[in-house]
Design an enzyme around this catalytic site. Sequence first.
Site, PDB file in Angstrom:
ATOM      1  N   LYS A 115       0.829  -1.211   0.000  1.00 44.59           N
ATOM      2  CA  LYS A 115       0.000   0.000   0.000  1.00 44.59           C
ATOM      3  C   LYS A 115       0.865   1.263   0.000  1.00 44.59           C
ATOM      4  O   LYS A 115       0.454   2.292  -0.537  1.00 44.59           O
ATOM      5  CB  LYS A 115      -0.960  -0.003   1.191  1.00 44.59           C
ATOM      6  CG  LYS A 115      -2.128  -0.958   1.015  1.00 44.59           C
ATOM      7  CD  LYS A 115      -3.284  -0.617   1.932  1.00 44.59           C
ATOM      8  CE  LYS A 115      -4.497  -1.457   1.603  1.00 44.59           C
ATOM      9  NZ  LYS A 115      -5.674  -1.083   2.427  1.00 44.59           N
ATOM     10  N   LYS A 197      -4.761 -11.814  -7.471  1.00 46.33           N
ATOM     11  CA  LYS A 197      -6.034 -11.997  -6.776  1.00 46.33           C
ATOM     12  C   LYS A 197      -7.060 -11.001  -7.317  1.00 46.33           C
ATOM     13  O   LYS A 197      -6.726  -9.856  -7.616  1.00 46.33           O
ATOM     14  CB  LYS A 197      -5.816 -11.752  -5.274  1.00 46.33           C
ATOM     15  CG  LYS A 197      -7.070 -11.840  -4.423  1.00 46.33           C
ATOM     16  CD  LYS A 197      -6.751 -11.483  -2.980  1.00 46.33           C
ATOM     17  CE  LYS A 197      -8.019 -11.392  -2.153  1.00 46.33           C
ATOM     18  NZ  LYS A 197      -7.753 -10.953  -0.766  1.00 46.33           N
ATOM     19  N   LYS A 200     -11.151  -5.545  -5.448  1.00 42.37           N
ATOM     20  CA  LYS A 200     -12.143  -4.486  -5.647  1.00 42.37           C
ATOM     21  C   LYS A 200     -11.480  -3.153  -5.985  1.00 42.37           C
ATOM     22  O   LYS A 200     -12.148  -2.204  -6.344  1.00 42.37           O
ATOM     23  CB  LYS A 200     -13.043  -4.353  -4.413  1.00 42.37           C
ATOM     24  CG  LYS A 200     -12.325  -4.080  -3.104  1.00 42.37           C
ATOM     25  CD  LYS A 200     -13.331  -4.052  -1.957  1.00 42.37           C
ATOM     26  CE  LYS A 200     -12.642  -3.801  -0.620  1.00 42.37           C
ATOM     27  NZ  LYS A 200     -13.577  -3.661   0.484  1.00 42.37           N
TER      28      LYS A 200
END
Length: 333
Positions: A115, A197, A200
Amino acid sequence: MEESKKTLYSAVQPTNSLTIGNYIGAIKNWVSLQNDYNCFYAIANMHAITVRQNPAELRKNTLSLLALYIACGVDPEKCTLYIQSHVPAHAELCWVLNTFTYVGEMERMTQFKDKSAKHADNINMGLMDYPVLMAADILLYGADVVPVGLDQRQHLEIARDIAQRFNNVYSPTFTVPEGVYMKHGAKINDLLDSTKKMSKSAENVNGSIFLSDDRDTVLRKFKRAVTDSGSEIKYDPDNKAGVSNLLTIYSVFAGKTIPEAEKQFAGVGYGEFKLAVGETVADKLAPLQAEQARLLADKAYLDGVLKSGAEKASYAARKTLSKVYKKIGFYQI
């Protein structure tokens, strides 16, 4: 009766629309687990703000996620459904646990590094402290088990380490949680890149099937899904990652085993196979979307669920926090 059940904790952030990966890896499992455990299911809005959010969208997504939980079969009468920020004990325990967590541990966390790279203009302390808040979430309720995807294993391990560290200093206080790792469906991959993966927050939305996608969108995305060389529809994640991903999705939404799905599609071409997977998923999503819309139209009911959930969660959380404050020497009145 409830006292004899083990306690289970899980949470999802109210950011963006959830994908079928979130549904398979989390919410579907929540429904199957709610009869066997004393469940606490949270909407993790405190975790969400480690990345900048649009306030209006965050509020909207929070209520939308609650409605989705219930539409998917999570029963507010059987488990505790609440918003993380409605229980201040999460932040209070996090502060205490910070004093039992080392900077080096946080810097090594994979999600923090990922992140930080993705949000280089906002590498804030909340982003680094995310795993400690998650540990507080879990430990507040004496969770025996935590259903987690493979990508969250590292966070659960640090929660266990922090709990054991505190227990070793102050005598047994926290239950050391165990992870529940689902086999098939634990990880659903991107339709366009089988090495990643399904997310969203993916840059290319065409690789993710969102629970809010309409039928035409679902079918279009599955038609474009990557397959593999050859023509056999066989579960082989190492050599046929794309087909294996589609078989996993189909088996979950059709309620069939992988071998049953392989047998069903023996001799079928990839185009027909992808269309069948898409239609099966779309058929499952339609009633969920309709029920979510019905629930969102009844805001009084949803607010009532949240109020009741916050009260139940706060009662359990305060008991733990009070015990912790006593152990560490905080004067209480």
